[in-house]
Design a protein around this motif. Structure first.
Motif, PDB file in Angstrom:
ATOM      1  N   ASP A 146      28.070  41.309  25.603  1.00  0.00           N
ATOM      2  CA  ASP A 146      27.887  39.806  25.848  1.00  0.00           C
ATOM      3  C   ASP A 146      28.994  39.793  26.412  1.00  0.00           C
ATOM      4  N   GLU A 147      30.165  40.821  26.487  1.00  0.00           N
ATOM      5  CA  GLU A 147      31.318  40.386  27.016  1.00  0.00           C
ATOM      6  C   GLU A 147      31.696  41.376  28.333  1.00  0.00           C
ATOM      7  N   PRO A 148      32.081  39.701  29.300  1.00  0.00           N
ATOM      8  CA  PRO A 148      31.799  40.128  30.621  1.00  0.00           C
ATOM      9  C   PRO A 148      32.707  41.257  31.103  1.00  0.00           C
ATOM     10  N   GLY A 149      32.215  41.453  32.109  1.00  0.00           N
ATOM     11  CA  GLY A 149      32.986  42.358  33.143  1.00  0.00           C
ATOM     12  C   GLY A 149      33.275  42.374  34.170  1.00  0.00           C
ATOM     13  N   LEU A 150      35.087  43.287  34.187  1.00  0.00           N
ATOM     14  CA  LEU A 150      35.826  43.156  35.889  1.00  0.00           C
ATOM     15  C   LEU A 150      35.913  43.984  36.955  1.00  0.00           C
ATOM     16  N   CYS A 151      36.069  44.003  37.522  1.00  0.00           N
ATOM     17  CA  CYS A 151      36.367  45.080  39.072  1.00  0.00           C
ATOM     18  C   CYS A 151      36.817  44.340  39.978  1.00  0.00           C
ATOM     19  N   ARG A 152      38.235  45.215  40.203  1.00  0.00           N
ATOM     20  CA  ARG A 152      38.985  44.085  41.309  1.00  0.00           C
ATOM     21  C   ARG A 152      39.492  46.297  41.720  1.00  0.00           C
ATOM     22  N   LEU A 153      39.181  45.685  43.532  1.00  0.00           N
ATOM     23  CA  LEU A 153      39.496  46.154  44.461  1.00  0.00           C
ATOM     24  C   LEU A 153      40.520  46.161  45.376  1.00  0.00           C
ATOM     25  N   GLU A 154      41.636  47.452  45.888  1.00  0.00           N
ATOM     26  CA  GLU A 154      42.366  46.981  46.500  1.00  0.00           C
ATOM     27  C   GLU A 154      41.976  47.665  47.784  1.00  0.00           C
ATOM     28  N   ILE A 186      35.101  41.370  41.567  1.00  0.00           N
ATOM     29  CA  ILE A 186      33.716  41.088  40.709  1.00  0.00           C
ATOM     30  C   ILE A 186      33.912  40.769  39.582  1.00  0.00           C
ATOM     31  N   GLU A 187      33.263  39.603  38.861  1.00  0.00           N
ATOM     32  CA  GLU A 187      33.087  38.782  37.647  1.00  0.00           C
ATOM     33  C   GLU A 187      31.632  39.176  36.849  1.00  0.00           C
ATOM     34  N   PRO A 241      24.496  30.293  32.076  1.00  0.00           N
ATOM     35  CA  PRO A 241      23.750  29.386  31.012  1.00  0.00           C
ATOM     36  C   PRO A 241      21.613  30.048  31.119  1.00  0.00           C
ATOM     37  N   GLY A 242      21.429  29.912  29.960  1.00  0.00           N
ATOM     38  CA  GLY A 242      20.343  30.571  29.933  1.00  0.00           C
ATOM     39  C   GLY A 242      19.869  32.004  29.319  1.00  0.00           C
ATOM     40  N   GLY A 243      20.917  32.664  29.028  1.00  0.00           N
ATOM     41  CA  GLY A 243      21.084  34.182  29.195  1.00  0.00           C
ATOM     42  C   GLY A 243      20.920  34.865  30.644  1.00  0.00           C
ATOM     43  N   ARG A 244      21.309  34.304  31.310  1.00  0.00           N
ATOM     44  CA  ARG A 244      21.424  34.868  32.976  1.00  0.00           C
ATOM     45  C   ARG A 244      22.208  35.522  33.413  1.00  0.00           C
ATOM     46  N   ALA A 245      23.287  36.025  34.245  1.00  0.00           N
ATOM     47  CA  ALA A 245      24.660  36.698  34.482  1.00  0.00           C
ATOM     48  C   ALA A 245      24.686  35.656  35.557  1.00  0.00           C
ATOM     49  N   ARG A 246      26.058  35.247  35.312  1.00  0.00           N
ATOM     50  CA  ARG A 246      26.849  34.127  35.744  1.00  0.00           C
ATOM     51  C   ARG A 246      27.939  35.287  37.002  1.00  0.00           C
ATOM     52  N   VAL A 247      27.718  36.025  37.975  1.00  0.00           N
ATOM     53  CA  VAL A 247      29.131  36.334  38.913  1.00  0.00           C
ATOM     54  C   VAL A 247      29.863  35.507  39.782  1.00  0.00           C
ATOM     55  N   VAL A 248      31.396  36.299  39.750  1.00  0.00           N
ATOM     56  CA  VAL A 248      32.078  34.944  40.528  1.00  0.00           C
ATOM     57  C   VAL A 248      32.478  36.470  41.143  1.00  0.00           C
ATOM     58  N   TRP A 249      32.753  35.996  42.202  1.00  0.00           N
ATOM     59  CA  TRP A 249      33.201  36.673  43.699  1.00  0.00           C
ATOM     60  C   TRP A 249      34.897  35.852  44.134  1.00  0.00           C
ATOM     61  N   ARG A 250      35.360  36.802  43.744  1.00  0.00           N
ATOM     62  CA  ARG A 250      36.591  36.250  44.599  1.00  0.00           C
ATOM     63  C   ARG A 250      37.340  37.067  46.197  1.00  0.00           C
TER      64      ARG A 250
END
Length: 146
Positions: A76-84, A96-97, A102-111
């Motif tokens: 359940d630990e989040p993942g993070l990838c950073r691209l230069e 990309i995080e 919610p509800g066992g789904r994956a939440r994606v945060v793109w910066r």
């Protein structure tokens, strides 16, 4: 310079969302007029380099990227990838995080930060809006396709 962020929630495990978003050649399947080539041997890790070539013929631009952070999700630990972004024309970074949602789904945060070298800052508002739409649609398609 343009900085933008968006979030998506997908009915996927963290591992599956991560896999779909970090298989770099798949990005070429969902971004119009783009082909992605991984330059370094796999699997993806810190130091992996790939190039997204977007455009047609002499009007194509290479977006060369290097993975500088590679922390896949575990349990359940989040993942993070950073691209230069290290191309001659496009500079900046992307993150990309993937984290529990919610509800066992994956939440994606793109910066992402884009610093195109040949585009005047007057174009930043249009570039930011269009980049958010293009990358948002790409993320939607990547998350939907197995």
């Amino acid at each position: 310079m343009v900085t933008f962020q968006f979030e998506r929630t997908a009915p996927l495990t963290l591992d599956e969302a991560w896999r779909r978003l970090t298989e770099w050649p798949r990005h070429g399947d969902v971004v119009p007029l783009t082909r992605v080539t991984v330059v370094t041997p796999g699997p993806t890790r810190e130091g992996t380099v790939f190039v997204a070539r977007s455009g047609i013929g002499p009007f194509a631009v290479d977006d060369r990227m290097e993975v500088t952070v590679w922390c896949p999700p575990t349990g359940d630990e989040p993942g993070l990838c950073r691209l230069e972004k290290r191309g001659r024309t496009v500079r900046g970074w992307a993150e990309i995080e993937v984290r529990p949602g919610p509800g066992g789904r994956a939440r994606v945060v793109w910066r992402e930060e884009l610093r195109p070298r040949l585009l005047p800052s007057l174009c930043d508002p249009l570039l930011g809006a269009s980049a958010r739409v293009v990358f948002g649609r790409a993320a939607n398609r990547l998350l939907r396709r197995p």
